[in-house]
Write a protein that holds these residues in place. Structure first.
Motif, PDB file in Angstrom:
ATOM      1  N   ALA A 177       0.803  -1.217   0.000  1.00 22.27           N
ATOM      2  CA  ALA A 177       0.000   0.000   0.000  1.00 22.27           C
ATOM      3  C   ALA A 177       0.838   1.271   0.000  1.00 22.27           C
ATOM      4  O   ALA A 177       0.428   2.276  -0.585  1.00 22.27           O
ATOM      5  CB  ALA A 177      -0.933   0.013   1.224  1.00 22.27           C
ATOM      6  N   LYS A 178       1.990   1.260   0.654  1.00 26.74           N
ATOM      7  CA  LYS A 178       2.768   2.484   0.825  1.00 26.74           C
ATOM      8  C   LYS A 178       3.972   2.551  -0.114  1.00 26.74           C
ATOM      9  O   LYS A 178       4.107   3.471  -0.919  1.00 26.74           O
ATOM     10  CB  LYS A 178       3.253   2.584   2.286  1.00 26.74           C
ATOM     11  N   VAL A 179       4.867   1.561  -0.008  1.00 23.45           N
ATOM     12  CA  VAL A 179       6.113   1.610  -0.770  1.00 23.45           C
ATOM     13  C   VAL A 179       5.849   1.494  -2.265  1.00 23.45           C
ATOM     14  O   VAL A 179       6.594   2.024  -3.089  1.00 23.45           O
ATOM     15  CB  VAL A 179       7.074   0.501  -0.291  1.00 23.45           C
ATOM     16  N   SER A 180       4.774   0.804  -2.639  1.00 22.21           N
ATOM     17  CA  SER A 180       4.473   0.654  -4.063  1.00 22.21           C
ATOM     18  C   SER A 180       4.218   2.006  -4.727  1.00 22.21           C
ATOM     19  O   SER A 180       4.440   2.165  -5.926  1.00 22.21           O
ATOM     20  CB  SER A 180       3.256  -0.254  -4.245  1.00 22.21           C
ATOM     21  N   LYS A 181       3.744   3.014  -3.978  1.00 15.01           N
ATOM     22  CA  LYS A 181       3.545   4.344  -4.552  1.00 15.01           C
ATOM     23  C   LYS A 181       4.859   4.934  -5.035  1.00 15.01           C
ATOM     24  O   LYS A 181       4.926   5.538  -6.116  1.00 15.01           O
ATOM     25  CB  LYS A 181       2.909   5.269  -3.512  1.00 15.01           C
ATOM     26  N   VAL A 182       5.905   4.776  -4.231  1.00 15.08           N
ATOM     27  CA  VAL A 182       7.210   5.311  -4.617  1.00 15.08           C
ATOM     28  C   VAL A 182       7.742   4.585  -5.844  1.00 15.08           C
ATOM     29  O   VAL A 182       8.285   5.200  -6.772  1.00 15.08           O
ATOM     30  CB  VAL A 182       8.197   5.185  -3.440  1.00 15.08           C
ATOM     31  N   LEU A 183       7.585   3.273  -5.884  1.00 19.59           N
ATOM     32  CA  LEU A 183       8.076   2.513  -7.029  1.00 19.59           C
ATOM     33  C   LEU A 183       7.316   2.890  -8.304  1.00 19.59           C
ATOM     34  O   LEU A 183       7.914   2.993  -9.380  1.00 19.59           O
ATOM     35  CB  LEU A 183       7.926   1.016  -6.747  1.00 19.59           C
TER      36      LEU A 183
END
Length: 362
Positions: free
Chosen positions: A266-272
């Motif tokens: 949910a969170k780190v995938s936004k940065v990727l």
């Protein structure tokens, strides 16, 4: 014979000392560390089962419906069967509502309930509470029981639970519970207590839950601790919740939080995704919660052609006239070598004619 026996004993002692030395030096490296690593690897892709909200809701509805029915049966016919049914139901209600360890509530003493503090909230303290909080203080009653490591842990009782507990106390002797039994949720005709785990497991199946295996006291406690991270509680509020649950705040923060896989999805995938789409600079100064990005957005086709231009090619194109409307890079054409030499020659001729004009004027 005596000499051979002594030699055998000495050889046995040497082997024993050698074995002990190997155990002290190699056990942690060859056995313990590998066993711990195997246990950790087994948990890497194991699913984390938490209770579903719909199952918990259905269980509460079932408990409320059966509570009134069992109290009527106990008032009409106070026998051990009716008393045991209401006792198991009330035991499950307390564990489910307070998210308590089943062993703590099961071993609650009768004197804990009969000698509870029934005084109202102090007027000076009530002045600092909101109107809703003052109503909640009058709605619930609170008792304290022995928790893990002999710590004091609270239990909140709703009016329905209080009514059931008072009925159990009133018909205790009629149900055949010995006076020597100190437990509140005692087993009739014995000096033992009921088991909360058995009560929860049976009621979870009876209420029609889709996943009854998740409705256990341990998983229910982890459920409230994990979802409390969504509320964005302050440090002092998190301390209050941890104390009510009987957790050390360090253990609460380390183990009872959103699962690692959920945070990564949910969170780190936004940065990727932002890095992949080349939009990371658009989210400058934002937190992970503030970043809003569409995972289905496709990369623009012109990106690849833009990257094919080098600095040298851009230097070669300085002789092309720029349109007032601003043509895109895809419409730019590179100068050939002949055109480039012609432009240089024209620049040279224009500069020489300008010099001649200046001299004639002088």
């Amino acid at each position: 014979m005596a000499e051979s026996d002594n030699e055998d004993n000495e050889a046995f002692l040497r082997n024993l000392e050698r074995s002990r030395s190997l155990y002290e030096k190699k056990w942690n490296v060859c056995v313990s560390s590998r066993a711990l690593q195997t246990l950790k690897e087994a948990q890497w892709n194991a699913p984390q089962l938490l209770p579903f909200t719909e199952d918990v809701k259905n269980m509460h509805i079932y408990l409320d419906k059966c509570s009134e029915e069992y109290k009527l049966h106990l008032d009409k016919d106070p026998n051990k069967d009716n008393w045991a049914k209401l006792a198991n139901l009330t035991l499950c209600q307390i564990i489910l509502f307070n998210r308590r360890r089943e062993g703590e509530v099961s071993k609650m003493h009768l004197s804990t309930f009969t000698l509870r503090d029934t005084s109202s909230v102090h007027l000076d303290l009530a002045g600092g509470l909101s109107e809703l909080e003052q109503k909640l203080c009058k709605h619930f009653q609170r008792i304290e029981i022995r928790g893990k490591r002999n710590n004091k842990v609270p239990i909140l009782l709703t009016p329905d639970i209080m009514s059931s507990m008072e009925a159990l106390v009133a018909h205790r002797r009629a149900a055949g519970v010995p006076d020597e039994n100190p437990y509140f949720f005692s087993r009739p005709e014995t000096e033992n207590h009921l088991r909360g785990s058995d009560a929860i497991r049976r009621i979870a199946k009876e209420c029609g839950a889709k996943h009854p295996e998740t409705l256990l006291s341990t998983k229910l406690r982890k459920h409230i601790s994990t979802l409390s991270t969504v509320l964005n509680l302050k440090d002092n509020e998190m301390d209050i919740l941890a104390n009510v649950l009987g957790h050390d705040i360090r253990i609460h923060r380390q183990y009872y939080r959103l699962p690692e896989g959920t945070l990564q999805l949910a969170k780190v995938s936004k940065v990727l995704l932002a890095l992949e789409q080349g939009h990371i600079s658009d989210f400058k100064g934002m937190s992970l919660d503030q970043i809003q990005i569409d995972p289905n957005e496709e990369l623009p086709e012109a990106v690849e052609s833009d990257l094919s231009y080098t600095g040298a090619e851009e230097d070669l194109s300085f002789g092309t006239p720029s349109s007032s409307s601003g043509s895109s890079r895809s419409r730019r054409r590179l100068l050939t070598a002949e055109e480039f030499d012609g432009d240089i020659a024209s620049i040279g001729t224009t500069s020489s004619t300008q010099k001649k004009k200046k001299r004639s004027r002088v």
